[in-house]
Enzyme design. Structure first.
Site, PDB file in Angstrom:
ATOM      1  CG  ASP A   1      -2.198  -0.822   0.909  1.00 20.30           C
ATOM      2  OD1 ASP A   1      -2.696  -0.736  -0.233  1.00 20.30           O
ATOM      3  OD2 ASP A   1      -2.648  -1.568   1.794  1.00 20.30           O
TER       4      ASP A   1
ATOM      5  CB  CYS B   1       4.779  -7.446   6.577  1.00 19.36           C
ATOM      6  SG  CYS B   1       3.581  -6.119   6.779  1.00 19.36           S
TER       7      CYS B   1
HETATM    8  C1  PEP Z   1       0.842  -3.988   2.531  1.00 14.94           C
HETATM    9  O1  PEP Z   1       0.028  -3.114   2.243  1.00 14.94           O
HETATM   10  O2  PEP Z   1       2.046  -3.967   2.205  1.00 14.94           O
HETATM   11  C2  PEP Z   1       0.420  -5.161   3.305  1.00 14.94           C
HETATM   12  C3  PEP Z   1       1.281  -6.059   3.737  1.00 14.94           C
HETATM   13  O3  PEP Z   1      -0.909  -5.341   3.527  1.00 14.94           O
HETATM   14  P1  PEP Z   1      -1.932  -5.886   2.408  1.00 14.94           P
HETATM   15  O4  PEP Z   1      -1.115  -6.422   1.270  1.00 14.94           O
HETATM   16  O5  PEP Z   1      -2.754  -6.903   3.079  1.00 14.94           O
HETATM   17  O6  PEP Z   1      -2.690  -4.636   2.053  1.00 14.94           O
HETATM   18 MG    MG Z   2      -1.937  -2.976   3.161  1.00 20.76          MG
END
Ligand code: PEP
Ligand code: MG
Length: 618
Positions: free
Chosen positions: A470, A517
């Protein structure tokens, strides 16, 4: 299979080379002759019976059920213990379901129809109900009913159990496969599996993974374009299937397979060793997970716990939100499996692309990615949020649990969320429910505002985790779901790297750990840059862990740091990317290729781009 199987290969169609895309369901590369499973040949007879014949007809039905039970038992006996045996057991229980017997026998008796017809009608009703269920798991079970009905029908017609009997090394191609079929394929030592239907969590996909057979599912229309004995390549790493490749291509895929297998063996050998650089810097490698299977995979691949558990999947495909008790049980079970490592549960990140029907009316307006999603939705749906926090606080008594808030944009919003924790604790205390009071609470840094104001947020929390998926989307204004702007996706863009540094510095000053992450953590191209920038914890899909660990163990922190400094000084994302490639690629060519980073430059891309012709890429 009844009315579900493939149409016969269309002889009028030119049978040239074909490359198609599907869902990568089980990693590995399989090359071999196709074995087409065509199960449509059964016609279901429909005729009236005399009242005097009802008893015999019911007897025939019971006998067919008994024979099916025996066949399943025989398959089960040939299998090792594990998940696939459990699936067959569940099918045997379905066959013993008193409602099923009652309904089929009722139809024979009341409508005076033959057993085959009565059974197919009842199974059809059950299958339809399951297919229309809100819960995805129920929907997936609908194909189990169809497979069972198929087998009972064969027994009624005296057609035997119609075992699939492919030669060793064959690539099995089917519209769909039952769990029993897939289990049989383990014995046959097949080279790969391709099905037209199925998702990542369908039973045949689960089994293919547990049996380590390369598999691609969801390749629509394939059975119309393959004939038994055609040469087929299955690339379960990238979700690619090539039919009738030319000899030069076959040689290229054989080489890719040999390298993949050797590489996998090599990196997995180190799975239990620490991810420590040559000069002694330890990098904690954790897993991202959302499904139970991924928890097992995290353990197998040597994860030091879960850095991101996406709990929103617990909320999806159901009619009402999960209760506090469900959250508690779910989290407790996961903690047990990962013990003694910590599990970081992210509170629900619903909204935008992750929709739960019961909150759809609070959608995010014209632009859901910028609307009421994630933490904003949680603060609005306060009771749903409190239930989740209460369940997690209770589960924390059973292991090292951490809670992470997604999509935080600023201080007041964070304070409002932390107040919900206090309320949850007060309610638990009031109810006399045992719970942990000192659970570490962290936040995801995935909105540029949070990254740039990280020093204002750090004093309030116990850890940061950077969500680059994001963060990159919002920093570069590129919709992560939109392929058309994919060319602008630049994890090493100066604006992104700058924010990583700001977040790391803020965390260091506050004395809290910071992890990353987003998908970037799983990409072996970026391991040096991220560790070199000072990140000491990376969380990624489980199967990426051995590759990243292997890079860490073969590198020194000093060289990573030197590269990170150069990359941060680059004038553009592309320039930074070129710098990384120049330094990292010669050292870790195989890691980049098999880790998916450069996979698209290899046999996979040439397969899709060669003379496939229009309409062959699916
Ligand atoms: C991100 O946004 O990097 C994340 C790990 O969350 P998601 O991919 O679930 O939005
Ligand atoms: Mg995210």
């Amino acid at each position: 299979m009844i009315a579900r199987g493939a149409d016969p290969p269309d002889a009028s169609q030119s049978l040239g080379r074909r490359a198609c895309r599907g869902i990568a369901a089980s990693p590995g590369i399989g090359i071999g002759p196709a074995y087409l499973v065509d199960r449509r040949r059964i016609q279901v007879p429909h005729y009236a019976i005399e009242r005097a014949a009802v008893r015999d007809e019911i007897g025939r039905f019971r006998e067919a059920l008994r024979a099916t039970q025996e066949q399943l038992e025989a398959i089960k006996a040939r299998l090792p213990h594990g998940e696939h045996r459990q699936i067959l057991k569940a099918q045997q229980m379905m066959l013993r379901d008193p409602d099923l017997m009652h309904d089929v026998e009722g139809r024979i008796r009341d409508q005076l129809v033959n057993a085959e017809w009565a059974m197919i009608e009842v199974a059809g009703d059950v299958e339809r109900t399951l297919r229309e269920a809100a819960d995805e798991q129920f929907r997936e079970r609908s194909s189990d009913v169809a497979h069972l009905a198929d087998q009972v029908l064969r027994n009624l017609l005296g057609a035997g159990d119609c075992r699939i009997d492919p030669p060793a090394g064959a690539i099995v191609i089917a519209y769909d496969l039952s769990p029993a079929d897939t289990a049989e394929l383990a014995r046959a030592d097949v080279g790969g599996i391709v099905t037209e239907v199925g998702g990542r969590t369908s039973h045949s996909a689960i089994m293919a993974r547990s049996l380590e057979i390369p598999a691609v599912v969801g390749v629509e229309g394939l059975t119309k374009n393959v004939q038994t004995s055609d040469m087929v390549v299955v690339d379960g790493i990238h979700g690619c299937v090539v039919v009738r490749p030319d000899p030069v291509e076959v040689a290229r895929w054989e080489e890719a397979r040999r390298r993949y297998d050797a590489f996998e063996d090599r990196v997995q050998r180190d799975h239990a060793l620490p991810a420590t650089t040559l000069d002694g810097v330890h990098v904690t490698l954790r897993a991202n997970a959302a499904l139970d299977e991924e928890v097992a995979s995290a353990v197998f691949h040597g994860a030091e716990g879960v850095g991101l558990y996406r709990t929103e999947y617990v909320f999806m495909n159901r009619k009402a939100p999960p209760s506090e008790e469900e959250h508690y049980r779910h989290a407790k079970a996961i903690l047990r499996r990962l013990s003694p490592h910590p599990v970081t549960f992210r509170t629900f990140d619903l909204g935008a692309d992750k929709v739960a029907g019961y909150v759809r009316d609070v959608h995010g307006g014209e632009n859901p990615a910028l609307g009421v999603r994630s933490l904003r939705l949680a603060l609005r749906e306060r009771e749903m949020f409190i239930d989740q926090i209460k369940g997690l606080l209770r589960a924390a008594l059973h292991g090292p649990l951490r809670i992470m808030l997604p999509f935080v944009s600023g201080r007041e919003e964070l304070e409002a969320a932390l107040a919900v924790f206090e309320e949850a604790k007060a309610r638990l205390a009031e109810d006399g429910m045992a719970h942990a009071v000192d659970v570490p609470v962290g936040i995801m840094i995935e909105i540029p505002a949070a990254a740039l104001a990280a020093d204002r947020l750090a004093p309030l929390v116990d850890f940061f985790s950077i969500g680059t998926n994001d963060l990159i989307q919002y920093t570069l204004a590129i919709d992560r779901e939109n392929d058309d702007v994919g060319y602008l996706y630049e994890p090493l863009h100066p604006a992104v790297l700058q924010q990583l540094r700001i977040v790391r510095d803020a965390a260091d000053r506050a004395g809290i750990p910071v992890s990353l992450c987003g998908e970037m953590a799983a990409d072996p191209r970026y391991t040096w840059v991220l560790v070199g920038l000072g990140l000491r914890e990376l969380s990624m899909h489980p199967s990426a862990i051995p590759v990243v660990k292997n890079i860490v163990r073969q590198s020194s922190f000093d060289e990573m740091k030197a590269l990170a400094e150069q990359v941060v000084a680059a004038s553009s994302g592309r320039e930074a990317e070129a710098l990384v490639r120049e330094v990292v690629a010669p050292r870790f060519r195989e890691h980049l290729e098999h880790g998916g980073a450069d996979g698209l430059d290899s046999a996979f891309e040439s397969a899709l781009d060669a003379d496939a012709g229009p309409g062959t890429k699916t």
